[in-house]
Design a protein around this motif. Structure first.
Motif, PDB file in Angstrom:
ATOM      1  N   GLY A   1      51.245  50.040  23.883  1.00 51.55           N
ATOM      2  CA  GLY A   1      51.786  49.081  22.961  1.00 51.55           C
ATOM      3  C   GLY A   1      51.985  47.459  23.309  1.00 51.55           C
ATOM      4  O   GLY A   1      52.402  46.762  22.629  1.00 51.55           O
ATOM      5  N   LEU A   2      51.899  47.210  24.644  1.00 55.77           N
ATOM      6  CA  LEU A   2      52.031  46.162  25.172  1.00 55.77           C
ATOM      7  C   LEU A   2      51.120  44.888  24.979  1.00 55.77           C
ATOM      8  O   LEU A   2      50.045  45.169  24.580  1.00 55.77           O
ATOM      9  CB  LEU A   2      52.149  46.122  26.600  1.00 55.77           C
ATOM     10  CG  LEU A   2      53.300  46.640  27.560  1.00 55.77           C
ATOM     11  CD1 LEU A   2      53.010  46.801  28.916  1.00 55.77           C
ATOM     12  CD2 LEU A   2      54.538  46.123  26.996  1.00 55.77           C
ATOM     13  N   THR A   3      51.581  43.733  24.709  1.00 56.39           N
ATOM     14  CA  THR A   3      50.746  42.587  24.473  1.00 56.39           C
ATOM     15  C   THR A   3      50.475  41.966  25.947  1.00 56.39           C
ATOM     16  O   THR A   3      51.252  41.566  26.778  1.00 56.39           O
ATOM     17  CB  THR A   3      51.369  41.503  23.660  1.00 56.39           C
ATOM     18  OG1 THR A   3      51.363  42.216  22.246  1.00 56.39           O
ATOM     19  CG2 THR A   3      50.441  40.181  23.536  1.00 56.39           C
ATOM     20  N   VAL A   4      49.329  42.221  26.280  1.00 59.85           N
ATOM     21  CA  VAL A   4      48.979  41.767  27.692  1.00 59.85           C
ATOM     22  C   VAL A   4      48.195  40.556  27.621  1.00 59.85           C
ATOM     23  O   VAL A   4      46.774  40.485  27.122  1.00 59.85           O
ATOM     24  CB  VAL A   4      48.061  42.888  28.392  1.00 59.85           C
ATOM     25  CG1 VAL A   4      47.876  42.448  29.737  1.00 59.85           C
ATOM     26  CG2 VAL A   4      48.828  44.199  28.362  1.00 59.85           C
ATOM     27  N   ARG A   5      48.565  39.403  28.126  1.00 53.76           N
ATOM     28  CA  ARG A   5      47.866  38.242  28.444  1.00 53.76           C
ATOM     29  C   ARG A   5      47.327  37.948  30.051  1.00 53.76           C
ATOM     30  O   ARG A   5      47.084  36.895  30.170  1.00 53.76           O
ATOM     31  CB  ARG A   5      48.824  37.183  27.814  1.00 53.76           C
ATOM     32  CG  ARG A   5      49.024  37.090  26.193  1.00 53.76           C
ATOM     33  CD  ARG A   5      49.577  35.952  25.747  1.00 53.76           C
ATOM     34  NE  ARG A   5      49.584  36.086  24.523  1.00 53.76           N
ATOM     35  CZ  ARG A   5      50.790  36.782  23.930  1.00 53.76           C
ATOM     36  NH1 ARG A   5      51.859  37.150  24.260  1.00 53.76           N
ATOM     37  NH2 ARG A   5      50.793  36.522  22.335  1.00 53.76           N
ATOM     38  N   SER A   6      48.072  38.410  30.695  1.00 52.45           N
ATOM     39  CA  SER A   6      47.686  38.450  32.253  1.00 52.45           C
ATOM     40  C   SER A   6      46.318  38.838  32.348  1.00 52.45           C
ATOM     41  O   SER A   6      45.847  39.591  31.831  1.00 52.45           O
ATOM     42  CB  SER A   6      48.582  39.146  32.879  1.00 52.45           C
ATOM     43  OG  SER A   6      49.989  39.056  32.625  1.00 52.45           O
ATOM     44  N   PRO A   7      45.522  37.972  33.284  1.00 49.59           N
ATOM     45  CA  PRO A   7      44.051  38.468  33.871  1.00 49.59           C
ATOM     46  C   PRO A   7      44.303  39.770  34.277  1.00 49.59           C
ATOM     47  O   PRO A   7      45.017  40.121  35.180  1.00 49.59           O
ATOM     48  CB  PRO A   7      43.866  37.535  34.371  1.00 49.59           C
ATOM     49  CG  PRO A   7      44.664  36.139  34.406  1.00 49.59           C
ATOM     50  CD  PRO A   7      45.767  36.996  33.794  1.00 49.59           C
ATOM     51  N   LEU A   8      43.256  40.774  33.994  1.00 49.40           N
ATOM     52  CA  LEU A   8      43.099  42.038  34.647  1.00 49.40           C
ATOM     53  C   LEU A   8      41.797  42.221  35.268  1.00 49.40           C
ATOM     54  O   LEU A   8      40.922  43.257  35.437  1.00 49.40           O
ATOM     55  CB  LEU A   8      43.202  43.080  33.464  1.00 49.40           C
ATOM     56  CG  LEU A   8      44.593  43.248  32.764  1.00 49.40           C
ATOM     57  CD1 LEU A   8      44.495  43.937  31.771  1.00 49.40           C
ATOM     58  CD2 LEU A   8      45.538  44.100  34.248  1.00 49.40           C
ATOM     59  N   VAL A   9      41.162  41.062  35.743  1.00 49.65           N
ATOM     60  CA  VAL A   9      39.653  40.820  36.368  1.00 49.65           C
ATOM     61  C   VAL A   9      39.903  42.042  37.859  1.00 49.65           C
ATOM     62  O   VAL A   9      40.825  41.762  38.385  1.00 49.65           O
ATOM     63  CB  VAL A   9      39.216  39.663  36.660  1.00 49.65           C
ATOM     64  CG1 VAL A   9      38.074  39.846  37.448  1.00 49.65           C
ATOM     65  CG2 VAL A   9      39.234  38.811  35.482  1.00 49.65           C
ATOM     66  N   GLY A  10      39.020  43.025  37.527  1.00 49.55           N
ATOM     67  CA  GLY A  10      38.954  43.814  38.830  1.00 49.55           C
ATOM     68  C   GLY A  10      40.257  44.648  38.946  1.00 49.55           C
ATOM     69  O   GLY A  10      40.330  45.484  39.791  1.00 49.55           O
TER      70      GLY A  10
ATOM     71  N   LEU B   1      33.597  39.728  42.478  1.00 48.38           N
ATOM     72  CA  LEU B   1      35.308  39.520  41.912  1.00 48.38           C
ATOM     73  C   LEU B   1      36.006  38.507  42.425  1.00 48.38           C
ATOM     74  O   LEU B   1      35.650  38.479  43.777  1.00 48.38           O
ATOM     75  CB  LEU B   1      35.806  41.011  41.804  1.00 48.38           C
ATOM     76  CG  LEU B   1      35.113  42.017  40.888  1.00 48.38           C
ATOM     77  CD1 LEU B   1      35.959  43.286  41.048  1.00 48.38           C
ATOM     78  CD2 LEU B   1      35.300  41.400  39.297  1.00 48.38           C
ATOM     79  N   PRO B   2      37.115  38.043  42.065  1.00 49.86           N
ATOM     80  CA  PRO B   2      37.933  37.203  42.925  1.00 49.86           C
ATOM     81  C   PRO B   2      38.518  37.866  44.167  1.00 49.86           C
ATOM     82  O   PRO B   2      39.141  37.104  44.869  1.00 49.86           O
ATOM     83  CB  PRO B   2      38.911  36.485  41.832  1.00 49.86           C
ATOM     84  CG  PRO B   2      38.945  37.508  40.786  1.00 49.86           C
ATOM     85  CD  PRO B   2      37.667  38.215  40.812  1.00 49.86           C
ATOM     86  N   CYS B   3      38.672  39.170  43.974  1.00 52.95           N
ATOM     87  CA  CYS B   3      39.654  39.641  44.894  1.00 52.95           C
ATOM     88  C   CYS B   3      39.162  41.453  45.032  1.00 52.95           C
ATOM     89  O   CYS B   3      38.321  41.792  44.179  1.00 52.95           O
ATOM     90  CB  CYS B   3      40.957  39.616  44.635  1.00 52.95           C
ATOM     91  SG  CYS B   3      41.295  40.098  42.829  1.00 52.95           S
ATOM     92  N   ARG B   4      39.530  42.143  46.125  1.00 51.34           N
ATOM     93  CA  ARG B   4      39.444  43.378  46.170  1.00 51.34           C
ATOM     94  C   ARG B   4      40.198  44.240  45.125  1.00 51.34           C
ATOM     95  O   ARG B   4      41.381  44.158  45.041  1.00 51.34           O
ATOM     96  CB  ARG B   4      39.536  43.881  47.359  1.00 51.34           C
ATOM     97  CG  ARG B   4      39.007  45.445  47.848  1.00 51.34           C
ATOM     98  CD  ARG B   4      39.381  45.677  49.282  1.00 51.34           C
ATOM     99  NE  ARG B   4      40.546  45.250  49.882  1.00 51.34           N
ATOM    100  CZ  ARG B   4      41.835  46.046  49.693  1.00 51.34           C
ATOM    101  NH1 ARG B   4      41.500  47.216  49.229  1.00 51.34           N
ATOM    102  NH2 ARG B   4      42.704  45.916  50.059  1.00 51.34           N
ATOM    103  N   PRO B   5      39.446  44.996  44.330  1.00 54.04           N
ATOM    104  CA  PRO B   5      40.188  45.847  43.485  1.00 54.04           C
ATOM    105  C   PRO B   5      41.350  46.674  44.112  1.00 54.04           C
ATOM    106  O   PRO B   5      41.009  47.178  45.029  1.00 54.04           O
ATOM    107  CB  PRO B   5      39.112  46.850  42.844  1.00 54.04           C
ATOM    108  CG  PRO B   5      37.904  46.168  42.969  1.00 54.04           C
ATOM    109  CD  PRO B   5      37.879  45.394  44.148  1.00 54.04           C
TER     110      PRO B   5
END
Length: 565
Positions: free
Chosen positions: A72-81, A36-40
């Protein structure tokens, strides 16, 4: 770039350069083990926050969103980890979301849109995904153990190497999904649409797949031990090995025409009497010792099937060519017009069975019990009836050319109008055998317990006894008929009288109801007791005297109704 601010134009140019310099790899190329690019949890701290009215950060990678509300949100932000444990994402728009390695344990994703989402290696244990839409989503290596995906639309999703232990897929649409090497132990997939899916080396032990649509799926190396396949549709599946599964599928892939007996479905010792929808073809299946009493299998092909020692009392069979029915209990079985060519019915119990017009060519019935069986117009050329019990068997108009009846017991059997060219009766017991108009019958070597003279004598004596018995029986029948007529007349009178008393009790009740003033001088306890007693007496009345008691009680009630205290 005219009309665009210089800063924005520069940003667009920089973004394009970054995208062009980054190698494009398909989503499926990554593996759950990718770093992963960062620590969860090291990203933005938004745990427990209600984010439904806030602008989300541009990057939520490794964000702490435990218990957050994103309904109900539209989430376009990355959620990796990102850590979304216990978060609420009901109806959230997460199409194409980047959520690889995210923690979503016990998260609520019901009705969420997750199409094309990247959830590889994510933790979705005990998550709620009912009615969600993760079609074409990537779940490679993800852990969904204990999650619920009832009615979810997960068609064409990738579940390679994923863990779905105990997942609820009831009524889910996961057709075309790739589940190779996935762990689906104890999955609840009743009525799930899983057709065209890939189950290569998939573990489906103890899974509930009752009524599931699994047709045209690839099942190479899949483990179905303990899985419930009752009513499942398995038409045209490839490389299915269903050994150890439970339940009878509604449809199965057509067996190989040259299949070996016992190489088909394994139902040894099963109680199949409650099954209402059998597959059309169970050729080469192994049903040794199965219970099939009263089951209608006339529409099921059982060619070359193993049916040794089955209990099939009153069962209907039609296509049983070459089947192994040794020792089968087929008493009162419905085998009319059945194809039993080459079948082995040695020592089978076929007493009282209906075999009219059946084809028994080259069948083996050595030692079989055919007492009182009906075999009218059967074709049994070259059949082997050695040592069979055929007392009172009705063999009228059958074809028994070159059949073997050695040591068979044909006492009082009927071979009238039968074709018997080349049939052998050596050592057979033919006492009382009817052979009127039998063609080419040769009873050489057979035996009869009584000579013709004794048969005539006992025939005359029997007629005398018969007429005596007829006379006695006629008198007894007449007496019984008179007694029945008298009993019937009494019953009619009783019913008429009972209806009268029933109306009497009903009128008493109506009279009670019509008196609305319950505070007067009427003895209501006596009235109501009499009404209840009348109803009880009427319900238990068995003869006219009982109805007289009802009438007396009703009269007592009416008297109490008019009597003042």
């Amino acid at each position: 770039m005219p009309g665009i601010p210089r800063s924005i134009a520069g940003l667009v140019t920089l973004s394009a350069a970054v995208l062009l310099s980054t190698p494009m790899t398909p989503a499926a190329a990554a593996t759950p083990g990718d770093r992963l690019p960062c620590r969860p949890g090291s990203g933005p701290h938004l745990a427990g926050r209600d984010l439904t009215r806030m602008a989300l950060p541009a990057d939520l990678s490794c964000a702490d969103l435990r218990g957050a509300k994103l309904d109900g949100l539209t989430v376009r932000s990355p959620l990796v980890g990102a850590d979304l444990s216990g978060a609420s994402l009901k109806g959230a728009h997460l199409g194409y979301a980047q959520m690889a390695g995210a923690r979503l344990r016990k998260a609520d994703l019901s009705e969420a849109e997750l199409y094309y989402a990247d959830l590889r290696g994510s933790d979705l244990r005990e998550a709620t995904m009912d009615d969600s839409s993760p079609y074409y989503a990537h779940f490679e290596g993800a852990d969904l153990s204990g999650a619920t995906m009832a009615r979810a639309k997960a068609y064409d999703a990738q579940f390679d190497d994923a863990k779905l232990v105990g997942v609820d897929l009831t009524d889910a649409a996961a057709y075309g999904a790739d589940m190779r090497r996935a762990d689906l132990r104890r999955v609840k997939g009743a009525k799930a649409r899983l057709y065209g899916a890939t189950f290569i080396k998939t573990v489906l032990r103890q899974a509930d797949l009752s009524g599931a649509q699994l047709y045209e799926s690839v099942m190479t190396g899949a483990d179905f031990r303990g899985a419930d396949l009752a009513g499942a549709d398995l038409r045209d599946v490839r490389d299915a090995r269903l050994a150890g599964s439970r339940g009878v599928p509604r449809f199965l892939p057509a067996p190989d025409p040259s299949c070996e007996p016992g190489s088909g479905q394994d139902y040894r010792g099963w109680d199949l009497t409650a099954v209402t929808d059998f597959p059309d073809d169970l050729s080469c299946a192994d049903l040794t010792g199965a219970k099939l009493d009263g089951v209608d299998l006339t529409g099921v092909r059982l060619n070359r099937a193993i049916l040794r020692d089955v209990s099939a009392v009153g069962t209907g069979l039609r296509s049983v060519k070459g089947a192994d029915l040794r020792g089968a209990r087929l008493r009162r079985a419905k085998l009319g017009s059945a194809d039993l060519v080459g079948a082995d019915l040695s020592r089978a119990d076929l007493s009282d069975a209906a075999l009219g017009s059946a084809n028994l060519t080259q069948a083996k019935l050595a030692g079989a019990d055919l007492r009182d069986a009906e075999l009218i117009s059967v074709t049994a050329d070259q059949a082997d009836f050695t040592g069979a019990r055929m007392d009172r068997a009705y063999l009228h108009s059958g074809k028994y050319r070159d059949a073997v009846f050695r040591k068979a017991i044909l006492t009082d059997a009927d071979l009238s109008d039968a074709e018997l060219r080349g049939a052998t009766f050596e050592g057979a017991e033919v006492t009382g055998l009817k052979q009127d108009f039998a063609q080419d019958i040769d009873l050489s070597g057979s035996s009869s317990r009584l000579s013709v003279g004794w048969l005539v004598f006992f025939g005359i004596a029997g007629l005398v006894v018969f007429w005596i018995v007829v006379g006695l029986t006629t008198a007894r029948v007449r007496r019984r008929r008179i007694a029945r007529e008298q009993a019937a007349a009494r019953a009619v009178r009783f019913e008429d009288a009972r209806r009268v008393q029933e109306e009497n009790v009903t009128r008493l009740g109506e009279e009670i109801d019509s008196l609305t003033d319950r505070t007067g001088e009427v003895d209501w306890n006596a009235v109501l007791d009499a009404y209840d007693a009348a109803k009880e007496a009427l319900a238990s009345a068995r003869d006219m005297s009982d109805l007289t008691d009802v009438e007396t009680i009703v009269a007592r009630g009416r008297k109490a109704l008019t009597r003042r205290r």
